[in-house]
Design a protein around this motif. Structure first.
Motif, mmCIF file in Angstrom:
data_model
loop_
_atom_site.group_PDB
_atom_site.id
_atom_site.type_symbol
_atom_site.label_atom_id
_atom_site.label_comp_id
_atom_site.label_asym_id
_atom_site.label_seq_id
_atom_site.Cartn_x
_atom_site.Cartn_y
_atom_site.Cartn_z
ATOM 1 N N THR A 89 0.825 -1.209 0.000
ATOM 2 C CA THR A 89 0.000 0.000 0.000
ATOM 3 C C THR A 89 0.854 1.253 0.000
ATOM 4 O OG1 THR A 89 -1.746 -1.182 1.203
ATOM 5 C CG2 THR A 89 -1.837 1.217 1.201
ATOM 6 N N HIS A 127 -6.142 -9.471 -12.779
ATOM 7 C CA HIS A 127 -6.415 -9.703 -11.361
ATOM 8 C C HIS A 127 -5.089 -9.891 -10.614
ATOM 9 C CE1 HIS A 127 -8.016 -11.676 -7.733
ATOM 10 N NE2 HIS A 127 -9.146 -11.056 -8.045
ATOM 11 N N SER A 154 -2.412 -1.754 -6.610
ATOM 12 C CA SER A 154 -2.601 -0.473 -5.927
ATOM 13 C C SER A 154 -2.404 0.696 -6.873
ATOM 14 C CB SER A 154 -1.630 -0.361 -4.744
ATOM 15 O OG SER A 154 -1.829 -1.407 -3.820
ATOM 16 N N PHE A 157 -5.512 1.069 -9.136
ATOM 17 C CA PHE A 157 -6.714 1.564 -8.463
ATOM 18 C C PHE A 157 -6.553 3.007 -8.001
ATOM 19 C CE2 PHE A 157 -9.177 2.214 -4.571
ATOM 20 C CZ PHE A 157 -10.453 1.885 -5.001
ATOM 21 N N TYR A 206 -9.166 2.439 1.825
ATOM 22 C CA TYR A 206 -9.830 1.334 1.133
ATOM 23 C C TYR A 206 -8.817 0.412 0.467
ATOM 24 C CZ TYR A 206 -12.667 -1.298 -2.144
ATOM 25 O OH TYR A 206 -13.240 -2.310 -2.851
ATOM 26 N N GLN A 207 -7.765 0.993 -0.103
ATOM 27 C CA GLN A 207 -6.760 0.161 -0.753
ATOM 28 C C GLN A 207 -6.006 -0.693 0.255
ATOM 29 O OE1 GLN A 207 -6.467 -0.130 -4.023
ATOM 30 N NE2 GLN A 207 -4.992 -1.765 -3.662
ATOM 31 N N ASP A 209 -7.361 -1.946 2.966
ATOM 32 C CA ASP A 209 -8.280 -3.060 3.203
ATOM 33 C C ASP A 209 -8.230 -4.066 2.064
ATOM 34 O OD1 ASP A 209 -9.077 -1.956 5.568
ATOM 35 O OD2 ASP A 209 -10.903 -1.051 4.780
ATOM 36 N N SER A 210 -8.222 -3.555 0.840
ATOM 37 C CA SER A 210 -8.203 -4.443 -0.323
ATOM 38 C C SER A 210 -6.912 -5.256 -0.372
ATOM 39 C CB SER A 210 -8.373 -3.622 -1.601
ATOM 40 O OG SER A 210 -8.335 -4.436 -2.750
ATOM 41 N N ASN A 211 -5.794 -4.612 -0.105
ATOM 42 C CA ASN A 211 -4.518 -5.341 -0.124
ATOM 43 C C ASN A 211 -4.457 -6.382 0.988
ATOM 44 O OD1 ASN A 211 -3.497 -4.021 -2.341
ATOM 45 N ND2 ASN A 211 -2.406 -2.484 -1.149
ATOM 46 N N ARG A 213 -6.996 -8.101 2.091
ATOM 47 C CA ARG A 213 -7.769 -9.253 1.613
ATOM 48 C C ARG A 213 -7.025 -9.979 0.493
ATOM 49 N NH1 ARG A 213 -11.891 -5.347 2.105
ATOM 50 N NH2 ARG A 213 -11.735 -4.912 -0.132
ATOM 51 N N ASN A 214 -6.473 -9.211 -0.432
ATOM 52 C CA ASN A 214 -5.786 -9.840 -1.560
ATOM 53 C C ASN A 214 -4.503 -10.538 -1.153
ATOM 54 O OD1 ASN A 214 -7.732 -9.032 -3.444
ATOM 55 N ND2 ASN A 214 -6.710 -7.069 -3.819
ATOM 56 N N GLU A 257 -11.321 -3.089 9.075
ATOM 57 C CA GLU A 257 -12.440 -2.234 8.681
ATOM 58 C C GLU A 257 -12.749 -1.197 9.752
ATOM 59 O OE1 GLU A 257 -15.415 -0.738 6.299
ATOM 60 O OE2 GLU A 257 -13.891 -2.256 5.812
#
Length: 268
Positions: A89, A127, A154, A157, A206-207, A209-211, A213-214, A257
């Motif tokens: 991130t 992806h 990242s 996005f 948000y990124q 959080d996304s990273n 999960r990914n 979150e």
């Protein structure tokens, strides 16, 4: 004097309150027919679905109760996933910021924005798992491949959303800063940055959080982190350990979150 009701005109009688849209109905019908056709081509059947439910029930029965006996292994995997997410991130945002500025069409000429937007589109085309597979093949298994894959995600996005946020700003403040004789960098800092900072903080949280999960997904293909631990437990048929890892992942995402929501309130 008694008022008599006038007969409705032929035009009013012939009007319809809501005319049916036959074109839209035909489109929906064609879409439904194609969905049925696609399902038959992919081998979907009620018998296969019923058999899958039975196998799924057996699989869930073998997962309970969760087994936390390998907590040290799970803890090291979670820590590595956190490190992968944070590093990806930070580096991704640092790279995406100048790219987002260069992609803003209200600040840059077309010969600069078009190549930059093509670069952003390339970063967004695949992806993170596909990118992770490529990096695993290039630099080998481990956390470095996962970090590189999430950096690419990242950049795609953050740069896109940051460029769109810059294009929505008011140019009056930018022109006012330019009128003082400020240079390009000072104009960005004083005229652009205050207008996009709240949205940028939201994008960054948000990124993260996304990273996070990914990072569990890229580990399944060899990118390190808790995903590798999860895949190893699944290969060993330790389904009770798999459930324990899934519980820890869900708890970690929920905590992330809460922290990201707190950060948005504080910094915005």
């Amino acid at each position: 004097m008694i008022a008599t009701a006038r007969p409705a005109s032929s035009d009013a009688a012939g009007r319809v309150a809501f005319r049916p849209n036959w074109t839209a109905r035909a489109d929906w019908a064609l879409l439904a027919l194609y969905a049925v056709y696609a399902a038959t081509q992919l081998g979907f059947s009620p018998e296969r679905f019923a058999g899958g439910l039975a196998h799924g029930q057996q699989f869930l029965a073998r997962m309970f109760p969760p087994n936390f006996s390998r907590w040290e292994l799970i803890q090291s995997g979670i820590l590595e996933s956190l490190q992968i997410a944070v590093i990806a991130t930070v580096i991704g945002i640092a790279v995406a910021l100048p790219i987002g500025f260069l992609a803003a069409r209200n600040l840059m000429p077309p010969w600069v924005t078009w190549p930059t937007r093509i670069l952003i589109a390339l970063c967004r085309s695949f992806h993170p798992i596909i990118v992770a597979i490529l990096f695993v093949k290039a630099i080998g298994f481990g956390a470095l491949a996962g970090v590189m894959a999430l950096i690419v995600a990242s950049v795609g996005f953050i740069a896109k959303l940051f460029a769109e946020a810059i294009e929505e700003i008011s140019l009056k403040q930018v022109e006012a800063v330019r009128a003082t004789g400020a240079g390009f960098l000072s104009t960005l800092i004083m005229g652009v940055q205050p207008q996009v900072l709240p949205r940028f903080i939201g994008f960054a949280t948000y990124q993260l959080d996304s990273n996070l999960r990914n990072s569990t997904m890229v580990g399944i293909v060899g990118g390190g982190g808790i995903g590798a631990t999860l895949f190893t437990a699944y290969q060993r048929f330790d389904f009770d350990v798999v459930l324990a890892i899934l519980i820890v992942i869900v708890a970690l995402i929920m905590v992330a979150e809460i922290v990201s929501g707190w950060a948005r309130k504080v910094f915005q």
